[in-house]
Design a protein around this motif. Structure first.
Motif, PDB file in Angstrom:
ATOM      1  N   VAL A   7       0.806  -1.216   0.000  1.00  0.00           N
ATOM      2  CA  VAL A   7       0.000   0.000   0.000  1.00  0.00           C
ATOM      3  C   VAL A   7       0.841   1.269   0.000  1.00  0.00           C
ATOM      4  O   VAL A   7       0.302   2.370  -0.091  1.00  0.00           O
ATOM      5  N   GLY A   8       2.162   1.113   0.105  1.00  0.00           N
ATOM      6  CA  GLY A   8       2.998   2.308   0.111  1.00  0.00           C
ATOM      7  C   GLY A   8       4.456   1.949   0.303  1.00  0.00           C
ATOM      8  O   GLY A   8       4.831   0.776   0.339  1.00  0.00           O
ATOM      9  N   ALA A   9       5.273   3.005   0.435  1.00  0.00           N
ATOM     10  CA  ALA A   9       6.713   2.812   0.625  1.00  0.00           C
ATOM     11  C   ALA A   9       7.270   3.976   1.429  1.00  0.00           C
ATOM     12  O   ALA A   9       6.749   5.096   1.381  1.00  0.00           O
ATOM     13  N   ILE A  10       8.336   3.681   2.149  1.00  0.00           N
ATOM     14  CA  ILE A  10       9.052   4.724   2.886  1.00  0.00           C
ATOM     15  C   ILE A  10      10.128   5.260   1.947  1.00  0.00           C
ATOM     16  O   ILE A  10      10.971   4.509   1.458  1.00  0.00           O
ATOM     17  N   ALA A  11      10.089   6.573   1.698  1.00  0.00           N
ATOM     18  CA  ALA A  11      11.020   7.189   0.760  1.00  0.00           C
ATOM     19  C   ALA A  11      12.225   7.810   1.459  1.00  0.00           C
ATOM     20  O   ALA A  11      13.113   8.337   0.801  1.00  0.00           O
ATOM     21  N   GLY A  12      12.260   7.743   2.799  1.00  0.00           N
ATOM     22  CA  GLY A  12      13.410   8.266   3.544  1.00  0.00           C
ATOM     23  C   GLY A  12      12.983   9.248   4.605  1.00  0.00           C
ATOM     24  O   GLY A  12      11.802   9.353   4.953  1.00  0.00           O
ATOM     25  N   ALA A  13      13.954   9.978   5.102  1.00  0.00           N
ATOM     26  CA  ALA A  13      13.705  10.951   6.170  1.00  0.00           C
ATOM     27  C   ALA A  13      13.063  12.213   5.608  1.00  0.00           C
ATOM     28  O   ALA A  13      13.273  12.582   4.456  1.00  0.00           O
ATOM     29  N   TYR A  14      12.280  12.869   6.476  1.00  0.00           N
ATOM     30  CA  TYR A  14      11.743  14.187   6.157  1.00  0.00           C
ATOM     31  C   TYR A  14      12.103  15.070   7.338  1.00  0.00           C
ATOM     32  O   TYR A  14      11.524  14.941   8.418  1.00  0.00           O
ATOM     33  N   GLY A  15      13.101  15.898   7.168  1.00  0.00           N
ATOM     34  CA  GLY A  15      13.589  16.716   8.269  1.00  0.00           C
ATOM     35  C   GLY A  15      14.598  15.954   9.106  1.00  0.00           C
ATOM     36  O   GLY A  15      15.125  14.925   8.689  1.00  0.00           O
ATOM     37  N   VAL A  16      14.849  16.461  10.321  1.00  0.00           N
ATOM     38  CA  VAL A  16      15.900  15.883  11.162  1.00  0.00           C
ATOM     39  C   VAL A  16      15.375  15.283  12.466  1.00  0.00           C
ATOM     40  O   VAL A  16      16.151  14.860  13.311  1.00  0.00           O
ATOM     41  N   LYS A  17      14.055  15.221  12.634  1.00  0.00           N
ATOM     42  CA  LYS A  17      13.497  14.769  13.914  1.00  0.00           C
ATOM     43  C   LYS A  17      12.799  13.419  13.819  1.00  0.00           C
ATOM     44  O   LYS A  17      11.920  13.110  14.604  1.00  0.00           O
ATOM     45  N   GLY A  18      13.184  12.602  12.847  1.00  0.00           N
ATOM     46  CA  GLY A  18      12.632  11.260  12.765  1.00  0.00           C
ATOM     47  C   GLY A  18      11.369  11.127  11.943  1.00  0.00           C
ATOM     48  O   GLY A  18      10.789  10.051  11.869  1.00  0.00           O
ATOM     49  N   GLU A  19      10.936  12.224  11.309  1.00  0.00           N
ATOM     50  CA  GLU A  19       9.773  12.116  10.425  1.00  0.00           C
ATOM     51  C   GLU A  19      10.185  11.394   9.147  1.00  0.00           C
ATOM     52  O   GLU A  19      11.337  11.443   8.729  1.00  0.00           O
ATOM     53  N   LEU A  20       9.214  10.709   8.554  1.00  0.00           N
ATOM     54  CA  LEU A  20       9.447   9.933   7.343  1.00  0.00           C
ATOM     55  C   LEU A  20       8.684  10.520   6.173  1.00  0.00           C
ATOM     56  O   LEU A  20       7.602  11.080   6.346  1.00  0.00           O
ATOM     57  N   ARG A  21       9.232  10.335   4.985  1.00  0.00           N
ATOM     58  CA  ARG A  21       8.540  10.667   3.743  1.00  0.00           C
ATOM     59  C   ARG A  21       7.881   9.376   3.275  1.00  0.00           C
ATOM     60  O   ARG A  21       8.556   8.374   3.050  1.00  0.00           O
ATOM     61  N   ILE A  22       6.553   9.394   3.147  1.00  0.00           N
ATOM     62  CA  ILE A  22       5.778   8.203   2.796  1.00  0.00           C
ATOM     63  C   ILE A  22       5.126   8.407   1.431  1.00  0.00           C
ATOM     64  O   ILE A  22       4.508   9.447   1.177  1.00  0.00           O
TER      65      ILE A  22
END
Length: 173
Positions: A7-22
């Motif tokens: 249903v999706g994929a993790i594309a990496g970090a978003y910012g520096v506080k542990g948020e993810l790009r989904i």
């Protein structure tokens, strides 16, 4: 058919506080948050996803135990799978991509053309990538009613009538 659907994929970090790009592969992209738990492809990890906000090409999200940019980057490329029983039922003429992979594809005369290797979508209609029978070559067939009139999941086969020029020329003698 598989017990889980991507249903999706993790594309990496978003910012520096542990948020993810989904990236969401759901028809309604926000629905990815409703499938819980989400699983890694091998089923060894599960994730509870919380969407924070929309961003370009996806969402910023949080997953428990991901607290740093490094933790988030370590998950880059992980595909997210939901249990099939959580997924909505589809109309008769719609299919989950996972159910089409590896189906045998025959022409309208019953000749084996090959097997579905992948399902691609580059912004228009879906394309079935066929691994042609007896060769390592592949070709793409538009996944439309005209080019693919029959999908029989229970029999594990597809009947295709590809447009001229899609298949390699054969000697019809």
């Amino acid at each position: 058919m598989t017990d889980r659907i991507c249903v999706g994929a993790i594309a990496g970090a978003y910012g520096v506080k542990g948020e993810l790009r989904i990236k969401s592969f759901c028809a309604t992209p926000e629905d990815i948050e409703n499938y819980t738990p989400l699983w890694s492809e091998d089923g060894s990890r599960q994730f509870a996803l919380a969407i924070l906000r929309p961003i370009k090409n996806g969402f910023s999200a949080r997953i428990a135990d991901v607290a740093t940019k490094e933790d988030a980057d370590a998950l880059r490329g992980v595909n997210l799978f939901a249990d099939r029983d959580q997924m909505p039922s589809l109309p008769d003429d719609e299919f989950y991509h996972a159910d089409l992979i590896d189906l045998e594809v025959y022409d309208t005369g019953g000749v084996l053309l090959g097997r579905v290797k992948t399902v691609q979508n580059h912004g228009a209609d879906d394309l079935l990538e066929l691994q042609l029978a007896g060769t390592s070559a592949t070709t793409f067939v538009p996944f439309t009613k005209a080019a693919v009139p029959t999908v029989d999941l229970s029999a594990g086969r597809i009947v295709a009538d590809p447009p001229l020029g899609i298949l390699p020329e054969t000697d019809k003698g």
